[in-house]
Design a protein around this motif. Structure first.
Motif, mmCIF file in Angstrom:
data_model
loop_
_atom_site.group_PDB
_atom_site.id
_atom_site.type_symbol
_atom_site.label_atom_id
_atom_site.label_comp_id
_atom_site.label_asym_id
_atom_site.label_seq_id
_atom_site.Cartn_x
_atom_site.Cartn_y
_atom_site.Cartn_z
ATOM 1 N N LEU A 1 35.203 2.080 -30.813
ATOM 2 C CA LEU A 1 34.961 1.141 -29.848
ATOM 3 C C LEU A 1 34.939 -0.282 -30.181
ATOM 4 N N LEU A 2 34.503 -0.618 -31.495
ATOM 5 C CA LEU A 2 34.627 -1.949 -31.719
ATOM 6 C C LEU A 2 36.199 -2.596 -31.748
ATOM 7 N N TRP A 3 36.983 -1.570 -32.296
ATOM 8 C CA TRP A 3 38.362 -2.025 -32.369
ATOM 9 C C TRP A 3 38.863 -2.405 -30.870
ATOM 10 N N TYR A 4 38.527 -1.435 -29.868
ATOM 11 C CA TYR A 4 38.865 -1.460 -28.584
ATOM 12 C C TYR A 4 38.364 -2.610 -28.021
ATOM 13 N N VAL A 5 37.020 -3.098 -28.306
ATOM 14 C CA VAL A 5 36.491 -4.301 -27.911
ATOM 15 C C VAL A 5 37.203 -5.561 -28.222
ATOM 16 N N LEU A 6 37.445 -5.523 -29.463
ATOM 17 C CA LEU A 6 38.667 -6.702 -29.789
ATOM 18 C C LEU A 6 39.650 -6.760 -29.242
ATOM 19 N N MET A 7 40.406 -5.598 -28.737
ATOM 20 C CA MET A 7 41.842 -5.659 -28.011
ATOM 21 C C MET A 7 41.120 -6.125 -26.711
ATOM 22 N N ALA A 8 40.070 -5.530 -25.952
ATOM 23 C CA ALA A 8 39.784 -6.102 -24.888
ATOM 24 C C ALA A 8 39.619 -7.820 -24.681
ATOM 25 N N ALA A 9 38.996 -8.036 -25.764
ATOM 26 C CA ALA A 9 38.733 -9.842 -25.771
ATOM 27 C C ALA A 9 39.759 -10.445 -25.646
ATOM 28 N N LEU A 10 41.057 -9.911 -25.868
ATOM 29 C CA LEU A 10 42.258 -10.533 -25.740
ATOM 30 C C LEU A 10 42.654 -10.097 -24.333
ATOM 31 N N VAL A 11 42.901 -8.853 -23.974
ATOM 32 C CA VAL A 11 43.614 -8.539 -22.903
ATOM 33 C C VAL A 11 43.031 -8.614 -21.572
ATOM 34 N N VAL B 1 48.641 -5.367 -25.711
ATOM 35 C CA VAL B 1 48.067 -6.246 -26.478
ATOM 36 C C VAL B 1 48.982 -7.634 -26.771
ATOM 37 N N ILE B 2 50.313 -7.109 -27.194
ATOM 38 C CA ILE B 2 51.210 -8.144 -27.486
ATOM 39 C C ILE B 2 51.331 -9.034 -26.214
ATOM 40 N N ALA B 3 51.750 -8.401 -25.053
ATOM 41 C CA ALA B 3 52.155 -9.132 -23.842
ATOM 42 C C ALA B 3 50.916 -10.227 -23.488
ATOM 43 N N ALA B 4 49.602 -9.623 -23.771
ATOM 44 C CA ALA B 4 48.474 -10.474 -23.315
ATOM 45 C C ALA B 4 48.438 -11.668 -24.072
ATOM 46 N N ALA B 5 48.863 -11.699 -25.532
ATOM 47 C CA ALA B 5 49.039 -12.995 -26.266
ATOM 48 C C ALA B 5 49.852 -13.892 -25.786
ATOM 49 N N TYR B 6 50.932 -13.559 -25.041
ATOM 50 C CA TYR B 6 51.945 -14.399 -24.360
ATOM 51 C C TYR B 6 51.575 -15.291 -23.000
ATOM 52 N N VAL B 7 50.425 -14.551 -22.347
ATOM 53 C CA VAL B 7 50.167 -15.264 -21.462
ATOM 54 C C VAL B 7 49.376 -16.825 -21.720
ATOM 55 N N ASP B 8 50.048 -17.763 -21.070
ATOM 56 C CA ASP B 8 49.603 -19.211 -21.179
ATOM 57 C C ASP B 8 48.305 -19.526 -20.994
ATOM 58 N N GLY B 9 47.692 -18.989 -19.895
ATOM 59 C CA GLY B 9 46.414 -19.469 -19.372
ATOM 60 C C GLY B 9 45.413 -19.060 -20.427
ATOM 61 N N ILE B 10 45.427 -18.125 -21.169
ATOM 62 C CA ILE B 10 44.261 -17.871 -22.198
ATOM 63 C C ILE B 10 44.082 -18.882 -23.160
ATOM 64 N N ALA B 11 45.333 -19.157 -23.932
ATOM 65 C CA ALA B 11 45.605 -20.079 -25.104
ATOM 66 C C ALA B 11 45.009 -21.422 -24.474
ATOM 67 N N ALA B 12 45.539 -21.878 -23.160
ATOM 68 C CA ALA B 12 45.319 -23.131 -22.762
ATOM 69 C C ALA B 12 43.838 -23.112 -22.468
ATOM 70 N N TRP B 13 43.194 -22.260 -21.831
ATOM 71 C CA TRP B 13 41.692 -22.259 -21.601
ATOM 72 C C TRP B 13 41.010 -22.325 -22.865
#
Length: 492
Positions: free
Chosen positions: A327-337, A391-403
């Motif tokens: 569950l914790l590993w999926y939470v880490l993924m969800a924190a990005l996705v 997960v990889i595509a989520a890291a390419y979303v500009d908005g999250i890094a900018a925020w």
């Protein structure tokens, strides 16, 4: 830190994570390994096609090759069959190197992966050769993951580097450090997503070469590869949009490198499927279940197994880890996705969610096809080369890094996503070591037991710790740096 150094550090880090499993596991300590190591020996002894058909020790239809008896210990499956599961001390080493008929259900698999890792098995057909073959497998996958990390460094995307660590789950590292083509297939999917999404934003020949190599491997390592490749490319194009996709397609080096390597992979895949007939299924212990019953089984039991396995369901599925760890590993993924989906454009949202939906539908389709022929068949690890794209595509979303950057949280979040995985990786390894050394219900006792790894129990745990710390250090010391050129296309 220069990009080349990032590549070197990431390679050592990913290699050590997988090498820890290579050193810690007994023979056949993970899914179907004894089938694949026989295939590895066969390929390197010139037996690209098997010599006949028979059955394995479980009565499953299998191909037969000529191999030394020392390749496998006596009672190779005793750790998990029959129940209850036993420590690995139930296996008995075989020193007789006399050749004889040996069955393997992987006898018709593509030879590509086995050519990369199988030489030690040919030179030393015993447990020593197995360990060195596993280390070759770990190094091969680590090269692909390190190349993806270099792409993240070149782009200055710390969240992408964190995503690469998150998709390198304990199960993925377990497969990378064993004889199983599924590990290399997953790593190829990771690199294909990473390089192709980067190329769609800022086209460059090195990215196209990396994407082409990953595509060729994904197409040729396992039979499901062509479908996975097609969905990965479609997802990347949808994420980037029509304009960047057409611009990339018009480039001559796109056709030369990505197109040429992909075409070579398709050609070899078609040749092997037709010449080996690997997709011909011999009915064996099928279940008389209708589609409704199959869907009910997926909803009530199999679906949970798919999700658990992606992170950590080990050996032949009988060795779980703590549900809290999963569950914790999926939470880490969800924190990005989850934030990425919230901040992304509709097109990026559709691509990310579509990857997850198609991955699920592929598993459902496999079950509907195979349950009447072979019983419950699909496993979550089969679609990981595609599912990692969430997960990889989520890291390419500009908005999250900018925020995160506006609030000064980017470095902290990226570091936290990576560093938290270190104790989780250690726990998973210690749990599985305990299962093979002491017993299935022994909790955490990785230093005792009736069976011990040839290297001892300390070295695998140390390799896992150092590998995780090396990957963490690349974020801690600002391994990634801004891309040399500004983005030409805004995506997500």
């Amino acid at each position: 830190m220069p990009v080349r150094r990032v590549f070197a550090v990431a390679f050592v880090g990913f290699f050590l994570l997988a090498a820890a499993w290579a050193l810690a596991l007994p023979t056949n300590g993970t899914y179907d390994e004894h089938q694949h190591l026989v295939r590895g020996y066969a390929v390197w002894s010139g037996q690209f096609y098997p010599q006949g058909r028979g059955v394995d020790d479980a009565g499953t239809p299998a191909e037969v090759v000529d191999a030394p008896r020392s390749l496998l210990p006596e009672n190779v499956n005793c750790m998990w069959r029959p129940k209850p599961p036993k420590p690995a001390s139930c296996q008995l080493p075989v020193t007789d190197r006399t050749n004889g008929p040996m069955p393997t259900t992987a006898g018709l698999y593509s030879p590509v992966y086995y050519l990369a890792v199988g030489l030690p098995l040919r030179l030393s057909p015993d447990s020593t050769g197995l360990v060195f073959a596993r280390l070759l497998s770990a190094a091969t996958s680590a090269l692909l993951l390190a190349a993806a990390a270099a792409v993240a460094a070149r782009r200055g995307n710390k969240l992408l580097f964190a995503a690469l660590v998150l998709v390198s789950t304990p199960l993925a590292m377990n497969l990378n450090g064993s004889i199983n083509p599924n590990g290399l297939e997953i790593s190829a999917g990771v690199l294909l997503f990473t390089a192709l999404l980067a190329a769609l934003r800022s086209p460059a020949r090195p990215l196209l070469i990396l994407a082409g190599v990953a595509a060729a491997l994904l197409l040729t390592v396992r039979s499901l590869g062509p479908a996975l490749f097609a969905f990965v490319v479609l997802a990347c194009v949808l994420f980037a949009g029509r304009g960047p996709a057409l611009a990339l397609l018009r480039r001559r080096d796109t056709l030369m490198w990505f197109g040429g390597l992909s075409a070579a992979g398709v050609a070899f895949c078609a040749f092997w499927l037709l010449s080996s007939r690997v997709t011909d299924v011999v009915p064996d212990r099928g279940l008389e279940l209708g589609i409704g019953a199959i869907l009910k089984g997926i909803a009530t039991t199999r679906g949970e197994f798919y999700l658990r396995q992606i992170v950590g369901q080990f050996s032949y599925g009988e060795t779980p880890v703590s549900p809290v760890m999963i569950l914790l590993w999926y939470v880490l993924m969800a924190a990005l996705v989850v934030p990425a989906i919230w901040l992304a454009s509709w097109r990026a949202r559709l691509a990310i969610c579509g990857i997850a939906v198609v991955s699920a539908l592929l598993l459902i389709g496999l079950e509907i096809h195979f349950v009447p022929l072979r019983g419950w068949y699909a496993q979550g690890r089969y679609v990981m080369p595609l599912a990692v794209g969430v997960v990889i595509a989520a890291a390419y979303v500009d908005g999250i890094a900018a925020w995160l950057t506006r609030r000064g949280w980017l470095d902290l979040v990226a570091l936290a996503l990576v560093v938290i995985t270190v104790p989780l990786d250690l726990y998973a390894l210690a749990r599985v070591m305990t299962r093979f050394q002491v017993g299935i219900n022994a909790g955490l006792q990785p230093f005792g037991g009736s069976w011990q790894p040839a290297s001892g129990p300390v070295l695998p745990l140390l390799a896992c710790l150092v590998g995780g710390l090396l990957l963490t250090s690349t974020v801690l010391v600002r391994a990634v740096r801004p891309a040399a050129e500004p983005e030409k296309v805004s995506v997500g």
